[in-house]
Design a protein around this motif. Structure first.
Motif, PDB file in Angstrom:
ATOM      1  N   GLN A 124      54.643  90.391 -60.905  1.00  0.00           N
ATOM      2  CA  GLN A 124      55.144  91.681 -60.460  1.00  0.00           C
ATOM      3  C   GLN A 124      55.379  91.684 -58.954  1.00  0.00           C
ATOM      4  OE1 GLN A 124      56.101  94.038 -62.430  1.00  0.00           O
ATOM      5  NE2 GLN A 124      56.730  95.393 -60.743  1.00  0.00           N
ATOM      6  N   ASN A 142      71.297  95.456 -68.382  1.00  0.00           N
ATOM      7  CA  ASN A 142      70.160  95.427 -69.311  1.00  0.00           C
ATOM      8  C   ASN A 142      70.599  95.699 -70.742  1.00  0.00           C
ATOM      9  OD1 ASN A 142      68.460  94.897 -67.177  1.00  0.00           O
ATOM     10  ND2 ASN A 142      67.774  97.015 -66.951  1.00  0.00           N
ATOM     11  N   SER A 146      70.022  92.930 -73.689  1.00  0.00           N
ATOM     12  CA  SER A 146      69.115  93.307 -74.781  1.00  0.00           C
ATOM     13  C   SER A 146      69.819  93.459 -76.121  1.00  0.00           C
ATOM     14  CB  SER A 146      68.405  94.616 -74.433  1.00  0.00           C
ATOM     15  OG  SER A 146      69.335  95.677 -74.288  1.00  0.00           O
ATOM     16  N   GLU A 170      67.187  89.353 -63.919  1.00  0.00           N
ATOM     17  CA  GLU A 170      66.249  90.465 -64.060  1.00  0.00           C
ATOM     18  C   GLU A 170      66.282  91.032 -65.476  1.00  0.00           C
ATOM     19  OE1 GLU A 170      63.506  93.520 -63.165  1.00  0.00           O
ATOM     20  OE2 GLU A 170      63.916  91.523 -62.371  1.00  0.00           O
ATOM     21  N   ARG A 173      64.459  88.614 -67.767  1.00  0.00           N
ATOM     22  CA  ARG A 173      63.008  88.687 -67.612  1.00  0.00           C
ATOM     23  C   ARG A 173      62.425  89.832 -68.441  1.00  0.00           C
ATOM     24  NH1 ARG A 173      59.353  91.506 -64.865  1.00  0.00           N
ATOM     25  NH2 ARG A 173      60.973  92.878 -64.064  1.00  0.00           N
ATOM     26  N   LYS A 174      63.145  90.921 -68.547  1.00  0.00           N
ATOM     27  CA  LYS A 174      62.630  92.071 -69.281  1.00  0.00           C
ATOM     28  C   LYS A 174      62.561  91.828 -70.787  1.00  0.00           C
ATOM     29  CE  LYS A 174      64.034  95.476 -65.833  1.00  0.00           C
ATOM     30  NZ  LYS A 174      64.845  96.687 -65.531  1.00  0.00           N
ATOM     31  N   ASN A 176      62.221  88.677 -71.973  1.00  0.00           N
ATOM     32  CA  ASN A 176      61.528  87.386 -72.078  1.00  0.00           C
ATOM     33  C   ASN A 176      62.423  86.297 -72.656  1.00  0.00           C
ATOM     34  OD1 ASN A 176      59.365  85.645 -71.709  1.00  0.00           O
ATOM     35  ND2 ASN A 176      58.423  86.134 -73.669  1.00  0.00           N
TER      36      ASN A 176
END
Length: 526
Positions: A124, A142, A146, A170, A173-174, A176
């Motif tokens: 973090q 995002n 996703s 980024e 990363r959210k 994975n």
């Protein structure tokens, strides 16, 4: 029995007196006694039954050998078929694992310490240090990563250093890294083939055992065919995983402007775009391209049906100043005033690649000066004009440089005439108007390639960055600039005129007195 017959039975023949008797072999018609005392019969020829038995034995041996050979061949074929099925299933399983939750080696390298061996608390902190400037486009990216945004593929275009890859990393990363494969483009097709295979864990049949038998395998082909085979395998895996996952896979190809703008690069882009169109329409794989240059958009637009273009710009001033103030206060214990923040933004703008350097440095103003000096030096080294003393060998190169200087002057003049716009907005010129200003249509794209100018997704031409616009302004405002530019253009006109001029010299016939008429020369422009 007479004596003569007894002698013959004993093997001797009576000869005249005085000679030695010679041994006598058994006559062929006479039979030698057997052990049992019975007479031996002469050999009898083979009967018909014996010949038939021998032929049947021979046929039986041939049948047995053929049966063994057929069983061996059948076993070998069955083993090869089983291995082929096993190999194909293994290939598909490896591609599935490449899209499983987690990160591949290329993704680990791109994400850095976030992707491996780091505590959640430290992760973090790293994220806050690396992605400290909030982006308005992050929510949209995002949704793409996703799987919420479906039915289209995407071209993310923007200047160098605007944070296109950071937005995608980024978002990865959210989730994975679930269902994602990412690779970097390259101008060499063999290198791109290798990177594509590494991203989806596909070996292009290079580990196939058939190569041990010197059989010409699928690898003996061109890179484009190998890429097509890899995409075919990916399509099969996507069809299988679509039922289980309920959302499409994601493939990210960064920096497609690195492909060569030639026939090979054109064919490669066509293959990738065709697959992206089909996959997007059927929600199998969502393809994301990133690019720094406008020519990729021009190449993809004529055949685009499901393509969505996202134009990434520099971060707005309000976000930059607020984030920079917080960053300096947290990591440098420094309370920066609004005046200093405005001055920093006026020197480097909202370009993330420059803001990261400024925010992490001890002296922000010194770093801003170094960035501006570097951009100005880059522009002068590539595009400076030589004046009226140039040699004729550099005519083409100076035409290129003069066009860049003329466009830079036009952008500076457009900036002076746009007093109604905020000072931190870069002036823009439409692409067709920029070509009209320099009277050439083939020079604007090379300026975009060397990061002097930039053409955005809407076809607007502007300086590549705020430091580059500052360099334009300093050069144009220097004393004697207009005279130097005018002298350069006059010299180019002169060289062009000389290239179009031909001298024709002729000598008239001499008169009878022996005199010679002087040579007369005429010049004509062709």
């Amino acid at each position: 029995m007479p004596r003569s017959l007894q002698s013959i039975r004993r093997g001797w023949i009576l000869l005249p007196l005085g000679r030695r008797p010679a041994p006598l072999r058994a006559l062929p018609l006479l039979q030698q006694p057997r052990n049992d005392g019975k007479p031996q019969r002469p050999p009898v020829s083979k009967t018909r039954d014996d010949s038939e038995q021998e032929r049947s034995k021979f046929a039986r041996s041939i049948l047995e050998g053929s049966t063994v050979a057929l069983i061996s061949l059948f076993g070998l074929g069955l083993g090869g078929y089983a291995y082929s099925l096993f190999y194909k299933r293994t290939v598909r399983n490896k591609i599935e694992n490449a899209f499983a939750t987690g990160y591949s080696s290329q993704e680990r390298v791109a994400l850095g310490r976030i992707s491996y061996g780091t505590d959640p608390d430290k992760i973090q902190e790293i994220v806050e240090r690396e992605y400290w400037v909030p982006r308005a486009e992050q929510d949209e990216v995002n949704d793409i990563v996703s799987g919420k945004t479906r039915g289209r593929y995407h071209l993310i275009i923007g200047e160098r250093g605007t944070g296109k890859r950071a937005l995608l990393l980024e978002a990865m990363r959210k989730v994975n890294g679930d269902g994602i494969a990412m690779l970097e483009a390259h101008n060499d097709l063999e290198v791109f083939r290798t990177r594509l295979g590494k991203s989806i864990d596909y070996e292009f049949h290079e580990d196939y055992i058939g190569g041990l038998f010197s059989i010409r395998g699928p690898r003996d082909s061109t890179p484009l065919l190998d890429i097509e085979r890899a995409l075919n395998q990916l399509e099969k895996v996507a069809l299988k995983m679509r039922k289980r996952r309920g959302k499409p896979l994601l493939m990210i190809i960064n920096n497609i402007h690195l492909f060569k703008d030639d026939e090979a690069g054109k064919h490669l882009l066509e293959i990738l775009q065709q697959r992206a169109e089909i996959w997007a329409g059927n929600e199998l794989v969502t393809t994301v391209f990133t690019s720094d240059e406008y020519w990729t958009l021009e190449r993809l637009t004529p055949h685009a049906t499901n393509m969505y273009v996202m134009n990434i710009r520099d971060v707005r001033k309000v976000m930059v100043t607020s984030a920079l103030k917080k960053y300096r206060a947290r990591y440098h214990n420094e309370d920066v005033s609004q005046t200093i923040l405005d001055e920093v933004f006026a020197k480097v703008g909202g370009r993330l690649i420059f803001l990261n350097q400024v925010a992490k440095s001890k002296d922000m103003f010194d770093t801003c000066k170094q960035i501006n000096r570097r951009e100005k030096s880059w522009f002068l080294n590539n595009c400076w004009i030589l004046g009226d003393s140039m040699d004729d060998d550099v005519e083409e190169q100076q035409k290129y440089c003069a066009a860049a200087i003329i466009l830079a002057r036009a952008l500076v003049l457009r900036e002076d005439n746009s007093s109604s716009q905020p000072q931190f907005t870069l002036p823009e010129i439409p692409l067709h108007e920029a070509r009209q200003i320099i009277t050439r249509a083939d020079f604007v794209h090379p300026f975009d390639h060397i990061n002097v100018l930039h053409i955005d997704a809407h076809g607007m031409v502007r300086a590549d960055s705020v430091p580059m616009q500052n360099a334009f302004r300093e050069i144009v405002q220097e004393e004697g600039f207009e005279e130097h530019l005018k002298a350069t253009l006059n010299r180019l006109d002169e060289l062009e005129s000389l290239a179009r001029t031909r001298e024709v010299a002729y000598r008239e016939v001499p008169d009878r007195s022996g005199g010679i008429v002087p040579v007369q020369t005429y010049c004509a422009k062709i």
